[in-house]
Enzyme design. Structure first.
Site, PDB file in Angstrom:
ATOM      1  N   ARG A  59      84.202 -78.899  32.561  1.00 33.58           N
ATOM      2  CA  ARG A  59      84.107 -80.235  31.971  1.00 33.58           C
ATOM      3  C   ARG A  59      84.285 -81.297  33.047  1.00 33.58           C
ATOM      4  NH1 ARG A  59      88.279 -81.353  27.097  1.00 33.58           N
ATOM      5  NH2 ARG A  59      89.919 -81.228  28.654  1.00 33.58           N
ATOM      6  N   ASP A  78      98.327 -86.607  23.316  1.00 34.46           N
ATOM      7  CA  ASP A  78      97.824 -85.816  24.450  1.00 34.46           C
ATOM      8  C   ASP A  78      96.302 -85.800  24.464  1.00 34.46           C
ATOM      9  OD1 ASP A  78      98.698 -84.235  22.070  1.00 34.46           O
ATOM     10  OD2 ASP A  78      97.480 -82.683  23.013  1.00 34.46           O
TER      11      ASP A  78
HETATM   12  P1  AMP Z   1      94.215 -79.159  22.046  1.00 33.83           P
HETATM   13  O1  AMP Z   1      94.405 -79.028  20.585  1.00 33.83           O
HETATM   14  O2  AMP Z   1      93.063 -78.369  22.602  1.00 33.83           O
HETATM   15  O3  AMP Z   1      94.211 -80.572  22.505  1.00 33.83           O
HETATM   16  O4  AMP Z   1      95.506 -78.450  22.703  1.00 33.83           O
HETATM   17  C1  AMP Z   1      96.820 -78.851  22.438  1.00 33.83           C
HETATM   18  C2  AMP Z   1      97.759 -78.031  23.293  1.00 33.83           C
HETATM   19  O5  AMP Z   1      97.703 -76.659  22.949  1.00 33.83           O
HETATM   20  C3  AMP Z   1      97.468 -78.092  24.778  1.00 33.83           C
HETATM   21  O6  AMP Z   1      98.700 -78.013  25.461  1.00 33.83           O
HETATM   22  C4  AMP Z   1      96.634 -76.852  24.995  1.00 33.83           C
HETATM   23  O7  AMP Z   1      96.678 -76.408  26.327  1.00 33.83           O
HETATM   24  C5  AMP Z   1      97.309 -75.867  24.057  1.00 33.83           C
HETATM   25  N1  AMP Z   1      96.417 -74.795  23.603  1.00 33.83           N
HETATM   26  C6  AMP Z   1      95.437 -74.882  22.665  1.00 33.83           C
HETATM   27  N2  AMP Z   1      94.838 -73.694  22.489  1.00 33.83           N
HETATM   28  C7  AMP Z   1      95.434 -72.826  23.336  1.00 33.83           C
HETATM   29  C8  AMP Z   1      95.267 -71.433  23.628  1.00 33.83           C
HETATM   30  N3  AMP Z   1      94.359 -70.687  23.003  1.00 33.83           N
HETATM   31  N4  AMP Z   1      96.076 -70.884  24.582  1.00 33.83           N
HETATM   32  C9  AMP Z   1      96.996 -71.618  25.209  1.00 33.83           C
HETATM   33  N5  AMP Z   1      97.214 -72.919  24.976  1.00 33.83           N
HETATM   34  C10 AMP Z   1      96.442 -73.534  24.058  1.00 33.83           C
HETATM   35 MG    MG Z   2      93.869 -81.626  24.046  1.00 37.56          MG
END
Ligand code: AMP
Ligand code: MG
Length: 510
Positions: free
Chosen positions: A195, A271
């Site tokens: 990305r 975040d």
């Molecule tokens: P997001 O919902 O993608 O913005 O992610 C929110 C948080 O969860 C961030 O800290 C991501 O790195 C973590 N996260 C989401 N999915 C995963 C996954 N499959 N493994 C590890 N961390 C995750």
């Molecule tokens: Mg995120």
């Protein structure tokens, strides 16, 4: 542990040994690594058992100064997903915190993502090259570190659509299938997204720093963010307040643009709110069909916190969290710091309204705003809601009215007669201008998209891609790259979901 000592680990040293030694694919220049060692851990992507390139954004690659053909080779693909570290890259997992659905999570960070490095592009702009789905990191908590093909291609589809719509956004450079499986509700093919973003600095980066790293690091972070995104703030009387003000403005303008294309982000946690003002993270996002401010797509958003009509308000809440994390930079005296933050934040509704009203005037073909126009717009939105009017089709149909076709606009209303009075009012107003109706209609078509990522079309394309057929995603991206230009044969991309298909639901667990 996050800190400079992490540089000295054997793991960090081993990265160099694995670097692609041949000609450089990208010219990296990693300012975040240099400036903010307290905010990351050097880390390495996990190997993929059978990497294969699903999509490469050739234009974006060239803009990065990279040769798309070199990126298509096995070495290029391995570099794109970080399994062999491209020359000059310094992969790191970034630390951040965040309010998720209003609750504070002190330790989020890149759980399944890595910043490979920064590239100054052919326009002289510094851009992050970032991976998502590249394996577990020290921030992974319970997660598996992985991502599936469907959601990573969704990042490509939505990012390209947003970009073509003129909305600041992160974009996919490439999506690479790993050949490994990802377990979600079912077993899915895994993928890594490469990305490109102006940066990955978030409100949550400031929250983490304020809570964990002390005032000097916070100041360094703010200075880094100012230099990168809001350089004019550096010469203001009060640079940090000016910087905050710039973030507020950039985000107010962003959410106004989302509203105007019917975009629902779906997970506006702090975040996922950038300092640059770019859209990021297209997990549970979707576009509204019928205009209804209460529209919520995300399966976990029970309270409708991140529903369409709430987005401007929830963004202000997120920006208040940013101010809290920066108070010590605003003033040594807490009362004065709070007063400075409050003054900026109180200007937010007007900033949003300004961006939104200007945009709506353009959508409606009104060159200059007049005092009565706001009422005209508000009345229209009420009618669109009551009459269950398709948000995207409506504005194109209004341009059609100026070309003599009133039938199409009327046909979008549940009760066509109910919108006649408003149509008359608007027609009168739109034709009472120095420019003629033909020019006004053409100007409207340049800001009102015909083709947006319709939810049912996106879903069908991602389902096909998950089963191995990439053709629908490729075609969809081609259509979305020219959202304003009507082309024959693409009618199905302009249609809302067929009646009876039920409410569209999106999921966070991607
Ligand atoms: P997001 O919902 O993608 O913005 O992610 C929110 C948080 O969860 C961030 O800290 C991501 O790195 C973590 N996260 C989401 N999915 C995963 C996954 N499959 N493994 C590890 N961390 C995750
Ligand atoms: Mg995120």
């Amino acid at each position: 542990m996050v800190g400079p000592a992490a540089h000295r680990t054997g793991r960090a040293r081993s990265l160099h040994a694995m670097s692609v030694g041949t000609s450089a694919l990208f010219a990296f220049d990693n300012s975040f690594v240099r400036d903010l060692p307290e905010l990351y851990r050097p880390w390495q992507a996990e190997p993929a058992s059978a990497p294969s390139l699903l999509a490469l954004n050739d234009d974006l690659a060239r803009e990065r100064g990279a040769d798309p053909d070199a990126l298509r080779t096995p070495e290029g693909v391995a570099a794109l997903i970080g399994v062999s570290v491209p020359e000059g890259a310094e992969p790191i997992a970034q630390a951040y915190a965040g309010h998720q659905f209003g609750n504070y999570s002190p330790r989020l960070g890149d759980g399944r993502a890595l910043l490979l490095g920064e590239i100054v592009d052919v326009h002289g702009r510094r851009r992050d090259l970032h991976l998502k789905g590249s394996g577990r990191t020290p921030f992974a908590r319970g997660g598996d570190g992985k991502a599936a093909v469907g959601p990573m291609l969704r990042e490509l589809v939505i990012g390209e659509a947003m970009h073509a719509l003129g909305i600041p956004t992160t974009r996919a450079l490439a999506v690479v299938a790993t050949g490994d499986h990802v377990v979600r509700d079912t077993v899915l093919p895994g993928a890594v997204l490469a990305r490109v973003a102006a940066s990955h600095l978030r409100v949550g980066t400031f929250q983490w720093t304020a809570a964990n790293a002390g005032p000097d690091v916070l100041r360094r972070l703010a200075d880094h963010a100012i230099a990168r995104h809001h350089p004019a703030a550096a010469t203001a009387t009060d640079p940090y307040v000016a910087f905050y003000d710039s973030v507020v403005t950039a985000q107010a303008e962003l959410v106004a643009r989302w509203m105007m294309v019917g975009f629902v982000h779906g997970v506006m946690n702090t975040d996922n709110t950038t300092i640059s003002g770019e859209s990021i993270d297209f997990g549970p996002c979707a576009f509204i069909d019928r205009f209804d401010p209460a529209t919520v797509f995300s399966s976990i958003d029970h309270g409708g916190r991140y529903g369409y009509g709430n987005q401007p308000t929830v963004l202000q809440w997120n920006l208040a969290r940013l101010a809290e994390s920066m108070l010590t930079l605003f003033d040594d005296d807490t009362d004065r710091a709070v007063a400075a933050a409050t003054e900026v934040l109180q200007a937010y509704p007007a900033r949003f309204r300004q961006a939104w009203t200007t945009g709506m005037a353009a959508k409606l073909g009104l060159g200059d705003l007049r005092p009565d126009d706001r009422e005209l717009v508000d009345d229209m939105l009420r009618l669109m809601h009551d009459q269950r009017i398709d948000h995207t089709q409506w504005y194109r149909a209004l341009a059609g009215v100026l070309r003599g076709d009133t039938t199409t606009a009327r046909s979008l209303a549940a009760d066509p007669a109910a919108i006649d009075a408003w149509l008359d009012r608007w027609h009168h107003r739109a034709t009472d201008q120095a420019v003629g109706p033909v020019e006004v209609a053409a100007a409207m078509d340049r800001v009102n998209p015909l083709y947006i990522p319709r939810n049912h079309v996106v879903e069908a394309a991602l389902t096909a891609a998950t089963a191995g057929d990439l053709a629908p995603v490729t075609e969809l991206v081609d259509v979305l790259r020219h959202p304003f230009d009507e082309r024959p044969g693409l009618e199905r991309y302009t249609m809302p979901a067929p009646d009876g298909s039920g409410p569209y639901v999106t999921f966070c667990g991607t």
